[in-house]
Structure formats: structure tokens, C-alpha cells
Design an enzyme around this catalytic site. Structure first.
Site, short mmCIF file in Angstrom:
data_model
loop_
_atom_site.label_atom_id
_atom_site.label_comp_id
_atom_site.label_asym_id
_atom_site.label_seq_id
_atom_site.Cartn_x
_atom_site.Cartn_y
_atom_site.Cartn_z
N ARG A 51 27.26 34.39 62.47
CA ARG A 51 26.46 34.78 63.64
C ARG A 51 26.97 34.18 64.94
O ARG A 51 26.81 34.77 66.01
CB ARG A 51 24.99 34.36 63.44
N LYS A 148 29.01 29.32 44.25
CA LYS A 148 27.88 28.71 43.56
C LYS A 148 26.88 28.21 44.60
O LYS A 148 27.29 27.94 45.72
CB LYS A 148 28.37 27.60 42.64
N HIS A 178 35.11 26.46 40.98
CA HIS A 178 36.42 25.93 41.36
C HIS A 178 37.04 25.05 40.28
O HIS A 178 38.24 24.82 40.29
CB HIS A 178 36.37 25.21 42.72
N LYS A 182 41.51 24.57 38.60
CA LYS A 182 42.32 23.34 38.50
C LYS A 182 43.48 23.55 37.53
O LYS A 182 43.32 24.17 36.48
CB LYS A 182 41.44 22.17 38.03
N GLU A 216 31.03 10.81 39.60
CA GLU A 216 31.29 10.73 41.03
C GLU A 216 30.83 9.36 41.54
O GLU A 216 29.90 8.77 40.99
CB GLU A 216 30.51 11.82 41.77
N ASP A 235 23.45 21.53 39.02
CA ASP A 235 24.58 21.42 39.95
C ASP A 235 25.92 21.28 39.22
O ASP A 235 26.94 21.75 39.72
CB ASP A 235 24.35 20.19 40.85
N HIS A 240 30.16 23.99 35.93
CA HIS A 240 31.47 23.37 35.69
C HIS A 240 31.62 22.83 34.26
O HIS A 240 32.62 23.09 33.59
CB HIS A 240 31.69 22.19 36.65
N LYS A 331 26.11 10.79 39.69
CA LYS A 331 26.53 10.34 41.02
C LYS A 331 26.37 8.82 41.12
O LYS A 331 25.62 8.23 40.36
CB LYS A 331 25.66 11.01 42.07
P1 NAP Z 1 26.96 26.10 55.75
O1 NAP Z 1 27.81 25.00 56.26
O2 NAP Z 1 25.48 26.04 55.96
O3 NAP Z 1 27.51 27.46 56.38
C1 NAP Z 1 26.83 28.67 56.26
C2 NAP Z 1 27.61 29.75 56.97
O4 NAP Z 1 26.86 30.96 56.90
C3 NAP Z 1 27.84 29.46 58.45
O5 NAP Z 1 29.13 29.92 58.81
C4 NAP Z 1 26.78 30.30 59.13
O6 NAP Z 1 27.23 30.59 60.42
C5 NAP Z 1 26.74 31.51 58.22
N1 NAP Z 1 25.49 32.25 58.29
C6 NAP Z 1 24.23 31.76 58.13
N2 NAP Z 1 23.33 32.76 58.29
C7 NAP Z 1 24.04 33.88 58.56
C8 NAP Z 1 23.68 35.22 58.83
N3 NAP Z 1 22.40 35.62 58.86
N4 NAP Z 1 24.65 36.11 59.07
C9 NAP Z 1 25.95 35.73 59.04
N5 NAP Z 1 26.37 34.48 58.78
C10 NAP Z 1 25.41 33.56 58.56
O7 NAP Z 1 27.17 26.32 54.19
P2 NAP Z 1 28.46 25.94 53.32
O8 NAP Z 1 28.33 24.53 52.90
O9 NAP Z 1 29.68 26.37 54.02
O10 NAP Z 1 28.21 26.81 52.01
C11 NAP Z 1 28.44 28.20 51.96
C12 NAP Z 1 28.22 28.67 50.52
O11 NAP Z 1 29.13 27.99 49.67
C13 NAP Z 1 26.83 28.35 49.97
O12 NAP Z 1 26.45 29.35 49.06
C14 NAP Z 1 27.04 27.04 49.23
O13 NAP Z 1 26.09 26.85 48.21
C15 NAP Z 1 28.42 27.27 48.67
N6 NAP Z 1 29.16 26.05 48.35
C16 NAP Z 1 29.44 25.14 49.34
C17 NAP Z 1 30.16 24.00 49.01
C18 NAP Z 1 30.53 22.99 50.06
O14 NAP Z 1 31.24 22.04 49.72
N7 NAP Z 1 30.12 23.15 51.31
C19 NAP Z 1 30.59 23.78 47.70
C20 NAP Z 1 30.29 24.73 46.72
C21 NAP Z 1 29.59 25.86 47.07
P3 NAP Z 1 26.26 30.96 61.64
O15 NAP Z 1 25.18 29.94 61.69
O16 NAP Z 1 27.19 30.97 62.80
O17 NAP Z 1 25.76 32.31 61.33
#
Ligand code: NAP
Length: 481
Positions: A51, A148, A178, A182, A216, A235, A240, A331
Site C-alpha cells: 500500500r 507460513k 524454508h 536447506k 534457538e 510455529d 518445519h 527458544k
Molecule cells: P510485515 O513486515 O508486517 O509486512 C507486511 C507487508 O504487507 C508490508 O509490505 C505491507 O505494506 C503489506 N500490506 C499490508 N496490508 C496490505 C494491503 N492491504 N495491501 C497490500 N499490501 C499490504 O510482515 P512480514 O514479516 O514481512 O511477513 C509477511 C508474511 O510472511 C506473513 O504471512 C508472515 O507470517 C510471513 N513470514 C514472515 C517471516 C519473517 O521473518 N518476517 C518469516 C516467515 C513467514 P504496506 O503497509 O505498505 O501495505
């Protein structure tokens, strides 16, 4: 030995959630490293979508900052970085509204692979999928990658599968775990099925037990509100660790083909017995050494969510009946280590009755910190003084053996994204696998509803009760170090 890089077909990859944490830490740096390695044809493009109202130039600056922070110095190369940044584009898109979709549609090209990475909250998967179809952005050959958590229980996973199935066929959906990307995990299949050495011993007749540990050192600080609704079982174990269990326990697939491999993994999950209450230990870390305890990190002073779980399970099939599988994850433990240890039984008869030092053969498959395998075998202790036995490791570090210095090995995310572009689903979870895994974990979680986990000190191997889980079977956990 330097790894061979085979370029993929030209592609347009749209990353939804491109401004988020995962994109910044993993997806963009991973794509850069593949570009640097020469795997990305020059015409391939990556289009960020979220967004936030950014211009393509601002998104490139965002990506440049991500590379500066998350790419190791030895992989930084100004020319290659600029080439990579030149591939990037950005469209502000609201998953739940109409803004941006026509513009995104206008950017898509014909004649290239189209892939869409849903790096957003699962609640947005349906909205994005629907709009991709509505605006003719995705077609029947497009691929979608989802992150996930894939549900929080069986009904929610079924609902997510149904949502995606309304717009895409199963062959188009890539559910990322992921761990499956590996090197060691894939090597597990190579070692098992490309050698004659292990498979004849790979069964209950010769394997005493299997231990899978994912430890961890970090706590949940910063992710407290997410983690508190999840816990270690959802989690780590449901995804995993069950995937690792499947790869260890599955029958040889008839071919290294996505459905053949996933059929065999699914059979393992379906053959898992339900877990007895006395075979599970949950824990929650206490504070210490200047760090907050779980109850502070989680914000709920009465939280009963587990930051540690250890359990014993059995697979009821001909191969594994009688061999226990012990799983442990947590953890704030003593060290960061992920490994699988296959412990073999004693030889049927020892000719060295009075020789001290005998230990079982153990095959250790390390996923982190340093990926590799290590087979512990017995030899005679060198020197005079009679027959004394000593256990020595036959060590194989993949970094040493396969990379010039180990840095050539792609990380899990980069490998998996390239598999999406190639259209290879072998290392992605199929919908029925995910549902079967929830069907196994849901009753376990329901069984401990409302119960308090055992407290454990940070920097240890978890609660004492977890040690007892193996001690009472006359076995012991491997040290976490
Ligand atoms: P995040 O930091 O909260 O990022 C969310 C993203 O979604 C942002 O780019 C946000 O950008 C966008 N977004 C939110 N609402 C939106 C909308 N209505 N329309 C379009 N874009 C929107 O989350 P994240 O940690 O990157 O995680 C993303 C996914 O990966 C999740 O499902 C999470 O469970 C999974 N995941 C993350 C990790 C990790 O290490 N971070 C690991 C495993 C899995 P805007 O606010 O600009 O829209």
C-alpha cells in the site's frame, strides 16, 4: 568444487508485501544473490507491491538499503547491485481495494514466467488472488507463493486451501517451508536414495531412535503478540519439524518428482500415532541475565503459550513400528542448533565384550549453524594397551566439500524462489500435507488447553521434565551446543 548455476527462464515476479520485514531481510537479498550468481536472465523483473505510496525509484532505494544491511560484505558488488536494482519496479496496490491493480496489469509482459509472492498476512491471500484473476494479471500458468503460517488449525488451513483453490490449481500453488530449501534437507534425500549404504539399515530393525532438535537462543521479544497466539507447536512442529520427520521416515519415492515425493511424505504423516499426554513436555522460559522472561515478552502476564515443546511419537508402519521419534524445539536455549540424529542399535553380538568405550553409531544431519553430516563410528583407540574402542566422527561439512569456502551455497529462500520460476514443486508443501499435519497437531494442542507450561531457565536445554522424557526410556538427548 564450485556449484554450477543454471539460469532460469525470464520472469516477472510480483512481491506483494515488498515493503515488509520478510521482503527486506530475505526475499530481496536472496534475489540479489541469485542475480549475482548469474541465475537470472537479464530481462527478468521484480515488481514490488504494497500500500505504501512509493515511486519505483524510492523502492530501489529501499531495496538498496536492504542489501546493505542483509547481504554479507563478500557478496556486495556495486555493478551487480546496480544491475539488480535496475530490474526492480514498484506499484502501490491495496489488496482490499481497487487502487493500483490496473497499473499492475499494465506492467505484466507476455512470454515470460509470471509468479506472485504473497509476502503478506494470510488474511489477504484471498483478496489478492481474486484481484489477480479479476484484472487478468494471473492466468492458468502463473504461480503463487504463500508464506507460513498456513492456518492455525485444520479448519483455518482448509479455509485457506479452499480460498486459493477458487482461483488457482494445486500445481500453481507453492507453499513455502524454508526448511525444505536447506541444502542439508535436500541432501538427506540424496544420501538416503542415491546410496546403497544407508537404506538397508533405515528401519526399526536397526534404528534405535531418531532425535530432531531445533533450538534457538533468541526469545520472542518483538514478535510477542504474534507468537503468543501460536506457540512452539504451531510455529515450529506442525511445519518445519514435521517436514524433517517426513523426509527421514518416508519410503523411497518412485521418482524425484513433486507428487511422488509429496505422496510419500503424506503417508508418513497419516501413519503417525496420536501422542500420549505423558509423552509431551511444554515449557516457557524464565527471565535471566538481564533478559525478560516469556511472560514479559508475550505481554500477557498469565500466558500459557509454550516457548518449548518436546514430544515422543511413533509411526505405525512396517518400516518404523517400535522406533520412537523424539522432537524438541524451544527458544532461549543454550545454543542455536538444528539437527537430526539417527541413533542405530547395538550390533547383535559383540566380540569385544570387555573392551571399554563402546557407543552406538549415530548419523547426525546438521541444518545449522554449519550444514553437514557426521557419522559416528567405532574404531580401536590407537596405541598399545589392548583393545579399547573409541567413537570417531566421519565428518562432512557441505561448506568445505561443496563451496569454495561455503559462501557459494544459496540460502533456502533463494533456492526456493528459483524453484518457483522453474516450476518445480518438489520442495513445497501440498495442500493435503498441510491439512494432514494440522489433523495430527490439533488434538495435541487441544489436550493441553489451559495447562501451564513448565518454567525453564534461559541458556539451558529446556525444562527438566523434557530430560525425563528420554531418561525413562533409557535414552538421552544430545547436548545442545
Ligand atoms: P510485515 O513486515 O508486517 O509486512 C507486511 C507487508 O504487507 C508490508 O509490505 C505491507 O505494506 C503489506 N500490506 C499490508 N496490508 C496490505 C494491503 N492491504 N495491501 C497490500 N499490501 C499490504 O510482515 P512480514 O514479516 O514481512 O511477513 C509477511 C508474511 O510472511 C506473513 O504471512 C508472515 O507470517 C510471513 N513470514 C514472515 C517471516 C519473517 O521473518 N518476517 C518469516 C516467515 C513467514 P504496506 O503497509 O505498505 O501495505
Amino acid at each position: 568444487m564450485v556449484s554450477r548455476v543454471i539460469p532460469v527462464d525470464p520472469f516477472d515476479l510480483v512481491v506483494f508485501g515488498a515493503t515488509g520485514d520478510l521482503a527486506r531481510r530475505k526475499i530481496l537479498p536472496g534475489l540479489y544473490r541469485r542475480s549475482l550468481a548469474g541465475q537470472m536472465p537479464p530481462t527478468s523483473r521484480i515488481i514490488g507491491a504494497a500500500r505504501s505510496g512509493m515511486t519505483p525509484q524510492e523502492f530501489r532505494a529501499f531495496a538498496a538499503a536492504a542489501l546493505a544491511e542483509f547481504v554479507s560484505p563478500d557478496k556486495r558488488a556495486p555493478k551487480a547491485e546496480q544491475e539488480f536494482l535496475d530490474r526492480l519496479d514498484y506499484v502501490p496496490v491495496d489488496a482490499r481495494g481497487n487502487d493500483g491493480w490496473a497499473e499492475l496489469a499494465g506492467k505484466m509482459r507476455g512470454g515470460v514466467v509470471r509468479a506472485f509472492y504473497f509476502s503478506v498476512a494470510p488474511a489477504l491471500f484471498g483478496d489478492i488472488a481474486e484481484r489477480l484473476k479479476q484484472h487478468g494479471i494471473a492466468d492458468d500458468s502463473s504461480r503463487v507463493v504463500v508464506e507460513k503460517p498456513f492456518g492455525t488449525d485444520l479448519p483455518s488451513a482448509q479455509a485457506l486451501n479452499a480460498t486459493l483453490a477458487r482461483h488457482f490449481s494445486e500445481t500453481q500453488i507453492y507453499r513455502i517451508d524454508h526448511y525444505l530449501g536447506k541444502e542439508t534437507v535436500q541432501n538427506l534425500m540424496a544420501v538416503r536414495f542415491a546410496n546403497i549404504l544407508f537404506e538397508p539399515l533405515w528401519n526399526a530393525q536397526y534404528v534405535d531412535h531418531v532425535q530432531i532438535t531445533v533450538a534457538e537462543t533468541v526469545g520472542v521479544g518483538g514478535r510477542g503478540s504474534y507468537y503468543d497466539k501460536s506457540g512452539a507447536m504451531r510455529d515450529m512442529v506442525q511445519n518445519h519439524m514435521m517436514q524433517l520427520l517426513c523426509l527421514i521416515a518416508m519410503e523411497p519415492p518412485y521418482h524425484f518428482d513433486p507428487n511422488a515425493v509429496r505422496d510419500e511424505k503424506l503417508k508418513v504423516i497419516r501413519a503417525l500415532d496420536s501422542v500420549q499426554r505423558e509423552d509431551i513436555v511444554r515449557g516457557q522460559y524464565l527471565g535471566g541475565a538481564g533478559q525478560a522472561g516469556y511472560l514479559t515478552d508475550a505481554e500477557d502476564p498469565d500466558s500459557r503459550t509454550e516457548s518449548f515443546v518436546a514430544l515422543k511419537c511413533h509411526i505405525s508402519n512396517w518400516r518404523w513400528k517400535g522406533t520412537p521419534f523424539y522432537l524438541r524445539t524451544g527458544k532461549r536455549l543454550r545454543a542455536r542448533v538444528s539437527e537430526i540424529a539417527v541413533t542405530f542399535k547395538e550390533p547383535p553380538h559383540s566380540i569385544f565384550d570387555d573392551a571399554p568405550g563402546w557407543r552406538e553409531n549415530v548419523l547426525v544431519i546438521r541444518l545449522q549453524p554449519d550444514e553437514g553430516m557426521n557419522m559416528k563410528v567405532m574404531i580401536k583407540e590407537p596405541g598399545p594397551g589392548g583393545m579399547r574402542l573409541v567413537q570417531v566422527p566421519l565428518d562432512m561439512s557441505f561448506a568445505e566439500v561443496l563451496g569454495e569456502d561455503g559462501t557459494d551455497m544459496p540460502d533456502a529462500y533463494e533456492r526456493l524462489i528459483m524453484d518457483v520460476i522453474r516450476g518445480n514443486q518438489t520442495l513445497f508443501m501440498r495442500g493435503d500435507e498441510v491439512e494432514a499435519a494440522w489433523a495430527w497437531t490439533d488434538p495435541i494442542i487441544a489436550g493441553w488447553e489451559g495447562q501451564r507450561p513448565h518454567p525453564y531457565d534461559p541458556g539451558t536445554s529446556g525444562p527438566e521434565e523434557a530430560l525425563m522424557l528420554m531418561h525413562r526410556d533409557g535414552r538421552r538427548w544430545r547436548d545442545i551446543r
